[in-house]
Write a protein that holds these residues in place. Structure first.
Motif, PDB file in Angstrom:
ATOM      1  N   ILE A   1       0.840  -1.202   0.000  1.00 25.60           N
ATOM      2  CA  ILE A   1       0.000   0.000   0.000  1.00 25.60           C
ATOM      3  C   ILE A   1       0.873   1.249   0.000  1.00 25.60           C
ATOM      4  N   VAL A   2       1.861   1.280   0.898  1.00 24.57           N
ATOM      5  CA  VAL A   2       2.730   2.454   1.017  1.00 24.57           C
ATOM      6  C   VAL A   2       3.526   2.676  -0.267  1.00 24.57           C
ATOM      7  N   LEU A   3       4.080   1.612  -0.827  1.00 26.63           N
ATOM      8  CA  LEU A   3       4.895   1.757  -2.027  1.00 26.63           C
ATOM      9  C   LEU A   3       4.063   2.083  -3.259  1.00 26.63           C
ATOM     10  N   ALA A   4       2.749   1.936  -3.162  1.00 24.96           N
ATOM     11  CA  ALA A   4       1.855   2.442  -4.208  1.00 24.96           C
ATOM     12  C   ALA A   4       1.550   3.921  -4.000  1.00 24.96           C
ATOM     13  N   GLY A   5       2.014   4.472  -2.861  1.00 26.68           N
ATOM     14  CA  GLY A   5       1.754   5.872  -2.551  1.00 26.68           C
ATOM     15  C   GLY A   5       0.458   6.105  -1.808  1.00 26.68           C
TER      16      GLY A   5
ATOM     17  N   PRO B   1      11.713  10.949   2.464  1.00 21.74           N
ATOM     18  CA  PRO B   1      10.905  11.757   3.387  1.00 21.74           C
ATOM     19  C   PRO B   1       9.702  12.437   2.757  1.00 21.74           C
ATOM     20  N   ALA B   2       9.697  12.587   1.435  1.00 17.49           N
ATOM     21  CA  ALA B   2       8.558  13.235   0.768  1.00 17.49           C
ATOM     22  C   ALA B   2       7.567  12.222   0.199  1.00 17.49           C
ATOM     23  N   TRP B   3       7.681  10.980   0.643  1.00 20.61           N
ATOM     24  CA  TRP B   3       6.785   9.941   0.111  1.00 20.61           C
ATOM     25  C   TRP B   3       5.329  10.349   0.330  1.00 20.61           C
ATOM     26  N   PRO B   4       4.469  10.202  -0.680  1.00 17.32           N
ATOM     27  CA  PRO B   4       3.124  10.793  -0.604  1.00 17.32           C
ATOM     28  C   PRO B   4       2.196  10.194   0.444  1.00 17.32           C
ATOM     29  N   SER B   5       2.406   8.949   0.828  1.00 15.16           N
ATOM     30  CA  SER B   5       1.454   8.305   1.744  1.00 15.16           C
ATOM     31  C   SER B   5       1.198   9.121   3.000  1.00 15.16           C
ATOM     32  N   PHE B   6       2.250   9.716   3.554  1.00 18.91           N
ATOM     33  CA  PHE B   6       2.123  10.353   4.861  1.00 18.91           C
ATOM     34  C   PHE B   6       2.356  11.865   4.817  1.00 18.91           C
ATOM     35  N   ASN B   7       2.287  12.456   3.636  1.00 16.70           N
ATOM     36  CA  ASN B   7       2.547  13.885   3.533  1.00 16.70           C
ATOM     37  C   ASN B   7       1.313  14.724   3.224  1.00 16.70           C
ATOM     38  N   SER B   8       0.169  14.076   3.068  1.00 14.85           N
ATOM     39  CA  SER B   8      -1.081  14.822   2.948  1.00 14.85           C
ATOM     40  C   SER B   8      -1.579  15.144   4.351  1.00 14.85           C
ATOM     41  N   PRO B   9      -2.501  16.081   4.500  1.00 13.93           N
ATOM     42  CA  PRO B   9      -3.077  16.331   5.837  1.00 13.93           C
ATOM     43  C   PRO B   9      -3.657  15.067   6.461  1.00 13.93           C
ATOM     44  N   ARG B  10      -4.335  14.263   5.646  1.00 12.63           N
ATOM     45  CA  ARG B  10      -4.919  13.019   6.163  1.00 12.63           C
ATOM     46  C   ARG B  10      -3.812  12.049   6.594  1.00 12.63           C
TER      47      ARG B  10
END
Length: 455
Positions: A147-151, A394-403
């Motif tokens: 899941i994470v590596l899919a972003g 560090p800029a991986w999208p999974s955890f960089n959105s507000p959600r």
């Protein structure tokens, strides 16, 4: 004669009158003379163990290796064509076709591992940045990592006492961003798919079945892997059938299958897939190389012919142990959403808390029976790299959105999962355990459980 009655009679005849008396439970124990009680002292307390040495299960598939695997492998060697393409008569293709037919789906795709199968399934479902996927808090890393590596963003749900995702905890985790649910069938026990599938349909979500630990399992008469929108298998050493590594993606959906094929083979759509899919519907896209080789395909083609034998023996041996301890006062076993479809990997008992469970396991081991808590998976939210949301960049999208920033992992998001995994313990079953082995497991549990459970 009923098989269960026959098994019980054979069991009692084999152990004799003294042995039968020794496993009748707490009431008999408490009324015995001191000498008899001393004879039944737990091995962990200095008594005589049920069994010398240690009885433990071994990886199943290799126990059934024989001339069938040898023949298939020699044919690959003689062909000098271990790459699945560029020659006729691919072992991988033969395995894929046989496996799809066996499970009851239209399409099966061989890949390099169960993890690769999960990455491929994510691509097939077009899971990506902004999407959320619900998965159980207790499963293997690959479900989370895919899941994470899919972003996308992993959202954990609690498990129930089947050790699988709790259908009653899924709906509260659904948001407008949710795109899929992963139902894992862990340690040979099928997840409760009817309510999960109903939730998926009501919210228009994909259901991905992770069958890595349940190849050959059934839910209400249908093989797992044939019920959701897409499914994966693993053929790593610890699975029902194995080539050491390997995996598969299963689906009835031609579009999902084409995306899976393209993703696993640098976006190619080769023959016979191109003919089966009438030339294909999709354009190419950034992809990977997860192609299964011919040596793996050869072993898996032979192993598939043994899958039902392995599962039937596991189920039979599991049933003998379950029935041998069923009358123990207060005993509570793992939940089975479909006990007949369960593969029978193990027999797990609820000891109430971790301290009592751990003593139960130590006591069984002292009796010569390998014992453990639920294994083959991890309580993921409490793993450090997951709790701290560590990624490849560090800029991986999974955890960089507000959600993504707002979602919190750690023990507070899965207290029930932690409790369940820490209070259950038991014995793994082997398809080649003989009657004496099974009797020793039953005797050891009957000897240990009443003493530990009331402690």
């Amino acid at each position: 004669m009923d098989n269960r009655a026959s098994n019980r009679r054979q069991f009692l005849e084999t152990i004799g009158a003294a042995g039968a008396a020794s496993i009748l439970g707490n009431a008999v124990w408490e009324n015995r003379p001191a000498a008899a009680a001393e004879a039944e002292k737990l091995a962990i307390d200095g008594g005589t163990p049920v069994r010398s040495g240690t009885l433990s299960a071994s990886p199943y598939g290799p126990q059934f290796y024989d001339e069938a695997e040898e023949k298939e492998l020699i044919e690959v060697l003689k062909s000098r064509s271990p790459f699945r393409w560029w020659h006729a008569g691919s072992k991988v293709l033969e395995f894929e076709e046989a496996y799809a037919k066996h499970i009851g789906v239209k399409f099966a795709l061989g890949v390099t591992s169960g993890t690769a199968a999960l990455f491929t399934a994510m691509a097939a479902l077009e899971i990506g940045p902004g999407d959320e996927v619900i998965l159980p808090a207790w499963t293997w890393y690959a479900d989370y990592d895919a899941i994470v590596l899919a972003g996308a963003l992993p959202i954990f749900a609690e498990i129930d006492e089947s050790f699988n995702i709790d259908p009653n905890d899924i709906e509260a985790k659904i948001t407008p961003q949710t795109k899929a649910i992963i139902a894992c069938h862990l340690q040979g026990t099928v997840a409760d798919l009817d309510p999960i599938m109903e939730i998926a349909k009501r919210h228009k979500l994909y259901l991905l079945e992770d069958c890595a630990q349940c190849c050959g399992g059934k839910y209400k008469g249908k093989y797992v892997g044939s019920i959701g929108h897409i499914a994966i298998n693993s053929f790593q050493l610890s699975k029902s059938i194995t080539a050491g590594e390997g995996g598969a993606v299963l689906t009835d959906d031609p579009v999902l299958f084409e995306r899976a094929v393209r993703f696993h083979d640098v976006s190619s759509l080769r023959s016979p897939y191109s003919e089966n899919l009438k030339g294909g519907l999709l354009a190419g896209f950034a992809s990977c190389n997860f192609r299964m080789n011919e040596f793996t395909g050869a072993v898996m083609k032979a192993q598939l012919t043994k899958l039902e034998t392995i599962c039937e023996r596991l189920r039979r041996n599991n049933r003998v142990v379950r029935e041998g301890i069923a009358d123990l006062a207060g005993i509570k076993l793992r939940k089975w959403p479909d006990v007949e479809g369960d593969i029978g990997y193990g027999v797990f008992l609820d000891l109430g808390n971790r301290e009592r469970r751990d003593r139960f396991l130590r006591a069984l081991r002292a009796e010569g029976i390998a014992a453990n808590g639920p294994s083959g998976s991890v309580i993921l939210p409490i793993d450090g790299r997951i709790e701290n949301k560590l990624t490849v960049h560090p800029a991986w999208p999974s955890f960089n959105s507000p959600r993504g920033k707002a979602v919190e992992y750690g023990a507070k998001c899965c207290p029930r999962t932690i409790d369940i995994i820490h209070r259950f313990g038991g014995v793994m079953i082997d398809p080649n355990f003989d009657e004496n082995d099974l009797q020793d497991i039953v005797k050891a549990i009957r000897k240990v459980y009443p003493r530990i459970a009331k402690a």
